[in-house]
Design a protein around this motif. Sequence first.
Motif, mmCIF file in Angstrom:
data_model
loop_
_atom_site.group_PDB
_atom_site.id
_atom_site.type_symbol
_atom_site.label_atom_id
_atom_site.label_comp_id
_atom_site.label_asym_id
_atom_site.label_seq_id
_atom_site.Cartn_x
_atom_site.Cartn_y
_atom_site.Cartn_z
ATOM 1 N N ARG A 53 0.756 -1.242 -0.028
ATOM 2 C CA ARG A 53 -0.001 0.064 0.134
ATOM 3 C C ARG A 53 0.671 1.175 0.023
ATOM 4 N NH1 ARG A 53 -5.458 -0.697 1.400
ATOM 5 N NH2 ARG A 53 -5.631 1.129 0.599
ATOM 6 N N PRO A 54 0.464 2.197 -0.814
ATOM 7 C CA PRO A 54 1.340 3.602 -0.762
ATOM 8 C C PRO A 54 1.024 4.286 0.432
ATOM 9 C CG PRO A 54 -0.670 3.896 -2.342
ATOM 10 C CD PRO A 54 -0.662 2.272 -1.736
ATOM 11 N N ALA A 55 1.857 5.322 0.668
ATOM 12 C CA ALA A 55 1.467 6.444 1.639
ATOM 13 C C ALA A 55 0.384 7.199 1.261
ATOM 14 C CB ALA A 55 2.572 7.355 2.138
ATOM 15 N N ALA A 56 0.191 7.404 0.027
ATOM 16 C CA ALA A 56 -0.799 8.211 -0.398
ATOM 17 C C ALA A 56 -0.891 7.942 -1.803
ATOM 18 C CB ALA A 56 -0.492 9.925 -0.182
ATOM 19 N N GLY A 57 -2.020 8.540 -2.647
ATOM 20 C CA GLY A 57 -2.166 8.587 -3.985
ATOM 21 C C GLY A 57 -2.969 7.097 -4.402
ATOM 22 N N ASP A 58 -3.227 6.938 -5.647
ATOM 23 C CA ASP A 58 -3.867 5.977 -6.074
ATOM 24 C C ASP A 58 -3.466 5.153 -7.585
ATOM 25 O OD1 ASP A 58 -5.273 7.179 -8.089
ATOM 26 O OD2 ASP A 58 -6.432 8.141 -6.453
ATOM 27 N N VAL A 59 -3.664 3.934 -7.590
ATOM 28 C CA VAL A 59 -3.337 3.312 -8.991
ATOM 29 C C VAL A 59 -4.558 2.769 -9.543
ATOM 30 C CG1 VAL A 59 -2.205 1.391 -10.147
ATOM 31 C CG2 VAL A 59 -1.035 2.610 -8.249
ATOM 32 N N THR A 60 -4.926 3.073 -10.888
ATOM 33 C CA THR A 60 -6.223 2.667 -11.194
ATOM 34 C C THR A 60 -5.612 2.153 -12.831
ATOM 35 O OG1 THR A 60 -6.700 4.834 -12.329
ATOM 36 C CG2 THR A 60 -7.567 4.187 -10.321
ATOM 37 N N ILE A 61 -6.804 1.212 -13.073
ATOM 38 C CA ILE A 61 -6.697 0.751 -14.737
ATOM 39 C C ILE A 61 -8.317 0.731 -15.023
ATOM 40 C CG2 ILE A 61 -6.874 -1.605 -13.677
ATOM 41 C CD1 ILE A 61 -5.316 -2.512 -16.434
ATOM 42 N N GLU A 62 -8.378 1.603 -16.050
ATOM 43 C CA GLU A 62 -9.809 1.931 -16.606
ATOM 44 C C GLU A 62 -10.694 2.248 -15.395
ATOM 45 O OE1 GLU A 62 -10.102 1.964 -20.362
ATOM 46 O OE2 GLU A 62 -7.977 1.986 -19.589
ATOM 47 N N ALA A 63 -10.295 3.166 -14.536
ATOM 48 C CA ALA A 63 -11.124 3.690 -13.208
ATOM 49 C C ALA A 63 -11.459 2.462 -12.289
ATOM 50 C CB ALA A 63 -12.663 4.115 -13.951
ATOM 51 N N ARG A 64 -10.898 1.424 -12.244
ATOM 52 C CA ARG A 64 -10.916 0.571 -11.272
ATOM 53 C C ARG A 64 -9.719 0.634 -10.230
ATOM 54 N NH1 ARG A 64 -12.310 -2.729 -15.710
ATOM 55 N NH2 ARG A 64 -10.199 -3.714 -15.959
ATOM 56 N N ALA A 65 -9.847 0.944 -9.151
ATOM 57 C CA ALA A 65 -8.820 1.215 -8.254
ATOM 58 C C ALA A 65 -8.034 -0.079 -7.882
ATOM 59 C CB ALA A 65 -9.418 1.697 -6.879
ATOM 60 N N ILE A 66 -6.687 -0.025 -7.746
ATOM 61 C CA ILE A 66 -5.849 -1.255 -7.490
ATOM 62 C C ILE A 66 -5.478 -1.181 -5.903
ATOM 63 C CG2 ILE A 66 -3.810 -2.605 -8.082
ATOM 64 C CD1 ILE A 66 -5.924 -2.354 -10.299
ATOM 65 N N THR A 67 -6.233 -1.624 -5.088
ATOM 66 C CA THR A 67 -5.968 -1.697 -3.760
ATOM 67 C C THR A 67 -5.523 -3.061 -2.838
ATOM 68 O OG1 THR A 67 -8.513 -2.222 -3.215
ATOM 69 C CG2 THR A 67 -7.633 0.356 -3.355
#
Length: 243
Positions: A53-67
Motif C-alpha cells: 500500500r502507498p503512503a498516499a495516492g492511487d493506482v487505477t486501470i480503466e477507473a478501477r482502483a488497485i488496492t
Amino acid sequence: MADRATLSVRSLVIAPGASPVTQAIAPGEIVGLAGLDGHGQERFLKVLAGLERPAAGDVTIEARAITSFRKAVASGIAYLPRDRRSTGIFPTQSVLDNFAVSTLSRDMRFGLLSFAARRRRYEAYREKLSIVAPRPDASITTLSGGNQQKVLLARALALEPAILLLNDPTRGVDVATRHVLYDVFRGLAADGMALVILSSEIEEILLLCHRVLVFREQQVAAEITGNEMKSDTVIAAMFGRAA
C-alpha cells in the motif's frame, strides 16, 4: 488477451516525505524502472501489483482502483516476482501444476477439471516461450533456472493480462533464454500489452524500454526518453548527478 488498457498512477507517494509520482502507462508501452537497490523502484512496482500500500495516492486501470493483489489480477494486471525460488515456483509440484495454478477455473468443463484443456494451454505457451522441459508432469525443480522462469512467465501470460509487471525478469538466466524473453516482451507490447520492467541491468532497460523512470530516495528522480536513453544519463540520475 484482456482489452487494451492504460495503467494510471496519480499523486502516488511510496514512502512518507517522498515526492508524489503521476504517470500513465499506455497500451503497447514498455516502461523501465531503474535505481540503486532500496531506492523505491521495487516498492513502486509492488504498489502497482497491489502487493503493497502507498503512503498516499492511487493506482487505477480503466477507473478501477488497485488496492490489493486480488483486485490487480481481476483488473488485468499480472506480476512476475523477482525471487522465483522463494515467491514464484511451488517446488514440490510439477511443471504443469506450476503453470496452471492461477488459472484452474479456465480449465473447468461442466464443473470438472479438464486435464486435456489444461494440457493444451500449457503446450501453447511451452511452444511460444520455447520452454525446455522433459514432460509436463516432471517436477519444476528438474528444469534449469531459465526454464523455471519461462514457466512462471507462462503462468502470468495465461491470465491474459492487459498489464504485465516484471521484477528483474532475466535475473539468473542464461544469455540464450534472455534473448528469447526479450523477443517475447517486444511481441507482447506490439500486440498492445503494457509492460513495466524493473531491471538491475541498465543495458537491458535501454535495449527494451521506450522510457525509463529512475528512482532515488523513494521517488522518481528522472524520466528519461528518446536520445537521452543512455547509460551515462541513467547512472547520473541514480546517483543524483547531472549527466
